[in-house]
Design a protein around this motif. Structure first.
Motif, short mmCIF file in Angstrom:
data_model
loop_
_atom_site.label_atom_id
_atom_site.label_comp_id
_atom_site.label_asym_id
_atom_site.label_seq_id
_atom_site.Cartn_x
_atom_site.Cartn_y
_atom_site.Cartn_z
N PHE A 1 0.84 -1.20 0.00
CA PHE A 1 0.00 0.00 0.00
C PHE A 1 0.87 1.25 0.00
CE2 PHE A 1 -2.46 3.38 1.94
CZ PHE A 1 -3.68 3.28 1.30
N ALA A 2 1.90 1.26 0.85
CA ALA A 2 2.81 2.40 0.92
C ALA A 2 3.47 2.65 -0.43
CB ALA A 2 3.86 2.17 2.00
N ASP A 3 3.95 1.61 -1.07
CA ASP A 3 4.60 1.74 -2.37
C ASP A 3 3.63 2.25 -3.44
OD1 ASP A 3 7.01 0.83 -1.34
OD2 ASP A 3 6.73 -1.24 -2.05
N GLU A 4 2.44 1.67 -3.47
CA GLU A 4 1.46 2.01 -4.50
C GLU A 4 0.89 3.41 -4.36
OE1 GLU A 4 -1.49 -1.06 -4.23
OE2 GLU A 4 -0.05 -2.64 -4.76
N HIS A 5 0.87 3.93 -3.13
CA HIS A 5 0.24 5.23 -2.89
C HIS A 5 1.22 6.34 -2.53
CE1 HIS A 5 -3.12 2.39 -2.57
NE2 HIS A 5 -3.83 3.39 -3.04
N GLY A 6 2.51 6.07 -2.70
CA GLY A 6 3.51 7.12 -2.52
C GLY A 6 3.85 7.50 -1.09
N TYR A 7 3.58 6.62 -0.15
CA TYR A 7 3.98 6.89 1.23
C TYR A 7 5.48 6.66 1.38
CZ TYR A 7 -0.91 7.00 2.71
OH TYR A 7 -2.22 7.34 2.88
N THR A 8 6.08 7.34 2.34
CA THR A 8 7.53 7.18 2.55
C THR A 8 7.87 5.85 3.20
OG1 THR A 8 7.40 8.33 4.67
CG2 THR A 8 7.93 9.66 2.72
N GLY A 9 6.90 5.20 3.80
CA GLY A 9 7.14 3.89 4.42
C GLY A 9 5.97 3.46 5.26
N ARG A 10 6.13 2.32 5.89
CA ARG A 10 5.02 1.74 6.67
C ARG A 10 4.65 2.60 7.87
NH1 ARG A 10 8.66 -3.35 8.52
NH2 ARG A 10 8.23 -3.94 6.39
N SER A 11 5.62 3.29 8.46
CA SER A 11 5.30 4.14 9.62
C SER A 11 4.30 5.22 9.25
CB SER A 11 6.57 4.79 10.18
OG SER A 11 7.39 3.83 10.77
N GLU A 12 4.45 5.82 8.08
CA GLU A 12 3.53 6.86 7.65
C GLU A 12 2.12 6.29 7.45
OE1 GLU A 12 3.15 10.36 4.27
OE2 GLU A 12 4.84 8.98 4.17
N VAL A 13 2.03 5.08 6.90
CA VAL A 13 0.73 4.43 6.70
C VAL A 13 0.07 4.15 8.05
CG1 VAL A 13 -0.44 2.35 5.84
CG2 VAL A 13 1.40 3.41 4.48
N VAL A 14 0.85 3.62 8.99
CA VAL A 14 0.30 3.29 10.31
C VAL A 14 -0.12 4.55 11.05
CG1 VAL A 14 0.84 2.26 12.55
CG2 VAL A 14 1.52 1.09 10.45
N ARG A 15 0.67 5.63 10.96
CA ARG A 15 0.29 6.90 11.61
C ARG A 15 -1.03 7.43 11.06
NH1 ARG A 15 5.86 7.97 11.60
NH2 ARG A 15 5.73 8.98 9.56
N GLU A 16 -1.18 7.40 9.73
CA GLU A 16 -2.41 7.89 9.12
C GLU A 16 -3.60 7.02 9.51
OE1 GLU A 16 -4.47 8.77 4.83
OE2 GLU A 16 -2.30 9.02 5.00
N ALA A 17 -3.40 5.71 9.53
CA ALA A 17 -4.48 4.80 9.93
C ALA A 17 -4.89 5.07 11.38
CB ALA A 17 -4.04 3.35 9.76
N ALA A 18 -3.92 5.31 12.25
CA ALA A 18 -4.22 5.59 13.66
C ALA A 18 -4.99 6.90 13.80
CB ALA A 18 -2.94 5.64 14.48
N ARG A 19 -4.57 7.93 13.06
CA ARG A 19 -5.30 9.21 13.11
C ARG A 19 -6.73 9.03 12.63
NH1 ARG A 19 -0.21 11.45 11.65
NH2 ARG A 19 -0.63 11.10 9.44
N ASN A 20 -6.91 8.28 11.55
CA ASN A 20 -8.27 8.05 11.03
C ASN A 20 -9.13 7.29 12.01
OD1 ASN A 20 -7.83 9.41 8.64
ND2 ASN A 20 -7.21 7.58 7.53
N LEU A 21 -8.57 6.25 12.62
CA LEU A 21 -9.33 5.46 13.59
C LEU A 21 -9.72 6.31 14.80
CD1 LEU A 21 -10.48 2.74 14.54
CD2 LEU A 21 -8.24 2.25 15.52
N LEU A 22 -8.77 7.08 15.32
CA LEU A 22 -9.07 7.91 16.49
C LEU A 22 -10.06 9.02 16.17
CD1 LEU A 22 -5.48 8.14 18.00
CD2 LEU A 22 -7.41 6.78 18.85
N GLY A 23 -10.02 9.55 14.96
CA GLY A 23 -10.92 10.63 14.58
C GLY A 23 -12.29 10.17 14.15
N GLU A 24 -12.42 8.87 13.94
CA GLU A 24 -13.64 8.29 13.40
C GLU A 24 -14.89 8.66 14.21
OE1 GLU A 24 -14.24 3.79 13.28
OE2 GLU A 24 -13.11 4.30 11.49
N PHE A 25 -14.79 8.63 15.51
CA PHE A 25 -15.95 8.90 16.36
C PHE A 25 -15.85 10.26 17.04
CE2 PHE A 25 -16.40 4.32 16.00
CZ PHE A 25 -17.76 4.22 15.78
#
Length: 142
Positions: free
Chosen positions: A19-43
């Motif tokens: 996913f990181a490679d296909e979407h231009g993320y700098t690495g897995r840490s950036e993907v996990v940080r964004e996922a965490a922000r989305n999950l926490l902001g969800e509600f």
């Protein structure tokens, strides 16, 4: 920035890397940080706070994983004031689906969905949330 160690299955890690490679993320840490922000902001949607809500939650799991089904039954009873309806169905030859209809406040729904997401061996957890008072505006359309 603090470094956090997280355990996850190899297949999930591989999916994150792809996913990181296909979407231009700098690495897995950036993907996990964004996922965490989305999950926490969800509600944290201010438009939904202090309103009566209805929510549909669907959970898919493997038919042979009885611990998930037992956990769903436990959650249904633990939150009986929130769960308006519950439906269990077999999907294909190997899967089960639990569908919950919830009526309550945002914090209650968030807690319930969080407990389901934390249940080991669930395959998918999907949900939608809608304010009950929005139904009156839908009635005026017909």
């Amino acid at each position: 920035m603090t470094v956090v160690s997280v355990s996850m299955p190899e297949d999930l890690l591989s999916r994150i890397d792809s996913f990181a490679d296909e979407h231009g993320y700098t690495g897995r840490s950036e993907v996990v940080r964004e996922a965490a922000r989305n999950l926490l902001g969800e509600f944290e949607d201010k438009r939904l706070e202090d309103r009566d809500l209805i929510s549909i939650v669907t959970v898919m799991f493997n038919y042979e994983t009885t611990t998930v089904e037992e956990r769903m039954m436990h959650l249904r009873h633990e939150h009986e004031e929130l769960v308006s309806s519950n439906f269990h169905s077999h999907v294909g030859n190997h899967y089960c689906m639990e569908l919950f209809v919830l009526e309550g406040r945002l914090d209650e729904i968030s807690t319930f969905v969080g407990k389901i997401r934390a249940t080991k061996d669930t395959l998918t957890v999907d949900y939608s949330v809608m304010p009950v008072d929005d139904f009156s505006s839908l009635e005026n359309l017909g």
